[in-house]
Design a protein around this motif. Structure first.
Motif, PDB file in Angstrom:
ATOM      1  N   LEU A 231       0.811  -1.216   0.000  1.00 47.97           N
ATOM      2  CA  LEU A 231       0.000   0.000   0.000  1.00 47.97           C
ATOM      3  C   LEU A 231       0.848   1.272   0.000  1.00 47.97           C
ATOM      4  CD1 LEU A 231      -2.841  -1.046   2.475  1.00 47.97           C
ATOM      5  CD2 LEU A 231      -2.974  -0.841  -0.014  1.00 47.97           C
ATOM      6  N   ALA A 232       2.045   1.201   0.584  1.00 48.75           N
ATOM      7  CA  ALA A 232       2.919   2.370   0.640  1.00 48.75           C
ATOM      8  C   ALA A 232       3.799   2.496  -0.594  1.00 48.75           C
ATOM      9  CB  ALA A 232       3.793   2.301   1.886  1.00 48.75           C
ATOM     10  N   PHE A 233       3.786   1.481  -1.450  1.00 49.25           N
ATOM     11  CA  PHE A 233       4.669   1.454  -2.620  1.00 49.25           C
ATOM     12  C   PHE A 233       6.121   1.656  -2.177  1.00 49.25           C
ATOM     13  CE2 PHE A 233       0.558   2.665  -4.290  1.00 49.25           C
ATOM     14  CZ  PHE A 233       0.429   1.860  -5.413  1.00 49.25           C
ATOM     15  N   HIS A 234       6.488   0.981  -1.105  1.00 45.71           N
ATOM     16  CA  HIS A 234       7.830   1.122  -0.537  1.00 45.71           C
ATOM     17  C   HIS A 234       8.453  -0.267  -0.454  1.00 45.71           C
ATOM     18  CE1 HIS A 234      10.955   2.642   2.204  1.00 45.71           C
ATOM     19  NE2 HIS A 234      10.629   3.825   1.697  1.00 45.71           N
ATOM     20  N   LYS A 235       9.663  -0.433  -0.992  1.00 47.15           N
ATOM     21  CA  LYS A 235      10.275  -1.764  -1.090  1.00 47.15           C
ATOM     22  C   LYS A 235      10.769  -2.324   0.228  1.00 47.15           C
ATOM     23  CE  LYS A 235      11.653  -1.295  -5.863  1.00 47.15           C
ATOM     24  NZ  LYS A 235      12.746  -1.271  -6.805  1.00 47.15           N
ATOM     25  N   GLY A 236      11.268  -1.477   1.103  1.00 53.70           N
ATOM     26  CA  GLY A 236      11.860  -1.987   2.337  1.00 53.70           C
ATOM     27  C   GLY A 236      11.382  -1.225   3.550  1.00 53.70           C
ATOM     28  N   ASN A 237      12.050  -1.492   4.658  1.00 47.36           N
ATOM     29  CA  ASN A 237      11.748  -0.792   5.906  1.00 47.36           C
ATOM     30  C   ASN A 237      12.302   0.628   5.843  1.00 47.36           C
ATOM     31  OD1 ASN A 237      10.663  -3.198   6.812  1.00 47.36           O
ATOM     32  ND2 ASN A 237      12.579  -3.842   7.751  1.00 47.36           N
ATOM     33  N   VAL A 238      11.819   1.479   6.728  1.00 47.09           N
ATOM     34  CA  VAL A 238      12.306   2.852   6.816  1.00 47.09           C
ATOM     35  C   VAL A 238      13.282   2.931   7.985  1.00 47.09           C
ATOM     36  CG1 VAL A 238      11.672   5.262   7.154  1.00 47.09           C
ATOM     37  CG2 VAL A 238      10.159   3.749   5.857  1.00 47.09           C
ATOM     38  N   ALA A 239      14.558   3.179   7.678  1.00 49.61           N
ATOM     39  CA  ALA A 239      15.597   3.284   8.708  1.00 49.61           C
ATOM     40  C   ALA A 239      15.906   4.756   8.956  1.00 49.61           C
ATOM     41  CB  ALA A 239      16.847   2.545   8.273  1.00 49.61           C
ATOM     42  N   ILE A 240      15.923   5.121  10.234  1.00 50.35           N
ATOM     43  CA  ILE A 240      16.170   6.507  10.626  1.00 50.35           C
ATOM     44  C   ILE A 240      17.296   6.518  11.644  1.00 50.35           C
ATOM     45  CG2 ILE A 240      15.166   8.562  11.679  1.00 50.35           C
ATOM     46  CD1 ILE A 240      12.379   7.323  10.952  1.00 50.35           C
ATOM     47  N   GLU A 241      18.358   7.211  11.326  1.00 46.14           N
ATOM     48  CA  GLU A 241      19.449   7.367  12.290  1.00 46.14           C
ATOM     49  C   GLU A 241      18.953   8.223  13.445  1.00 46.14           C
ATOM     50  OE1 GLU A 241      22.448   5.858  12.156  1.00 46.14           O
ATOM     51  OE2 GLU A 241      21.713   4.865  10.344  1.00 46.14           O
ATOM     52  N   ARG A 242      19.316   7.845  14.673  1.00 50.69           N
ATOM     53  CA  ARG A 242      18.862   8.618  15.840  1.00 50.69           C
ATOM     54  C   ARG A 242      19.352  10.055  15.784  1.00 50.69           C
ATOM     55  NH1 ARG A 242      18.546   5.173  21.329  1.00 50.69           N
ATOM     56  NH2 ARG A 242      17.926   7.210  22.057  1.00 50.69           N
ATOM     57  N   SER A 243      20.513  10.272  15.187  1.00 55.94           N
ATOM     58  CA  SER A 243      21.042  11.632  15.089  1.00 55.94           C
ATOM     59  C   SER A 243      20.208  12.502  14.149  1.00 55.94           C
ATOM     60  CB  SER A 243      22.493  11.598  14.622  1.00 55.94           C
ATOM     61  OG  SER A 243      22.579  10.980  13.346  1.00 55.94           O
ATOM     62  N   ALA A 244      19.412  11.880  13.266  1.00 56.25           N
ATOM     63  CA  ALA A 244      18.578  12.634  12.333  1.00 56.25           C
ATOM     64  C   ALA A 244      17.236  13.037  12.943  1.00 56.25           C
ATOM     65  CB  ALA A 244      18.330  11.823  11.067  1.00 56.25           C
ATOM     66  N   ILE A 245      16.883  12.483  14.095  1.00 57.87           N
ATOM     67  CA  ILE A 245      15.598  12.787  14.733  1.00 57.87           C
ATOM     68  C   ILE A 245      15.730  14.105  15.485  1.00 57.87           C
ATOM     69  CG2 ILE A 245      13.897  12.044  16.430  1.00 57.87           C
ATOM     70  CD1 ILE A 245      14.703   9.154  15.761  1.00 57.87           C
ATOM     71  N   SER A 246      14.968  15.105  15.051  1.00 58.28           N
ATOM     72  CA  SER A 246      15.038  16.411  15.705  1.00 58.28           C
ATOM     73  C   SER A 246      13.923  16.608  16.728  1.00 58.28           C
ATOM     74  CB  SER A 246      15.003  17.536  14.678  1.00 58.28           C
ATOM     75  OG  SER A 246      13.791  17.510  13.956  1.00 58.28           O
ATOM     76  N   LYS A 247      12.747  15.981  16.495  1.00 56.27           N
ATOM     77  CA  LYS A 247      11.635  16.154  17.425  1.00 56.27           C
ATOM     78  C   LYS A 247      10.667  14.993  17.266  1.00 56.27           C
ATOM     79  CE  LYS A 247       8.851  19.702  16.693  1.00 56.27           C
ATOM     80  NZ  LYS A 247       8.165  21.000  16.734  1.00 56.27           N
TER      81      LYS A 247
END
Length: 152
Positions: free
Chosen positions: A22-38
């Motif tokens: 449904l998301a048309f997304h091939k894999g999981n979404v990985a987010i580096e903790r340093s990229a999280i601002s809020k």
């Protein structure tokens, strides 16, 4: 429902097969903790959508999954019905500026992101990490004797 895995360096949004479709997304979404601002909790994740699904699936009030593009930004959304969720603002992420998810583990995610997870810990479910933090020993007050009625 999405599964959230958190370790010392990143948060991973694990998508089921249906969610990927449904998301048309091939894999999981990985987010580096340093990229999280809020990180914010929300009662209605629909209010945080901006732009149009491109690519993605949108059935108003039922489901919104995929990449949402607006003027100069791309967000990733996994929203089901009108449930509580979490909004994660990102800085320096290669794909997205914001991730909007409906999850019953939003409070656990916020608590887990405040913790310093040891570098040697393997990835763990967000709810498990927050539960471990909640089990900290609490100081109890000593019992105060209550006089019996009629005794002075």
């Amino acid at each position: 429902m999405v599964t959230l895995l958190l370790d010392s360096t990143r948060l991973e949004v694990v998508l089921s097969g249906t969610e990927r479709l449904l998301a048309f997304h091939k894999g999981n979404v990985a987010i580096e903790r340093s990229a999280i601002s809020k990180v914010q909790l929300t009662d209605d994740a629909w209010t945080w959508l901006r732009g149009v699904p491109s690519p993605g699936t949108h059935v108003r009030g039922v489901v919104a999954m995929g990449t949402w593009k607006s003027a100069g930004s791309e967000d990733f959304a996994i929203i089901r019905r009108h449930r509580a969720g979490v909004v994660i603002d990102l800085e320096g992420h290669p794909e997205f500026q914001r991730v909007v998810l409906t999850t019953r583990h939003g409070l656990a995610l916020v608590q887990a992101l405040r913790l310093d997870v040891a570098a040697d810990d393997a990835a763990a479910d967000v709810a498990d990490i927050a539960a471990k933090a909640a089990r900290r020993p609490r100081k109890r007050r000593p019992a105060v004797p209550v006089p019996a009625p009629g005794v002075s």
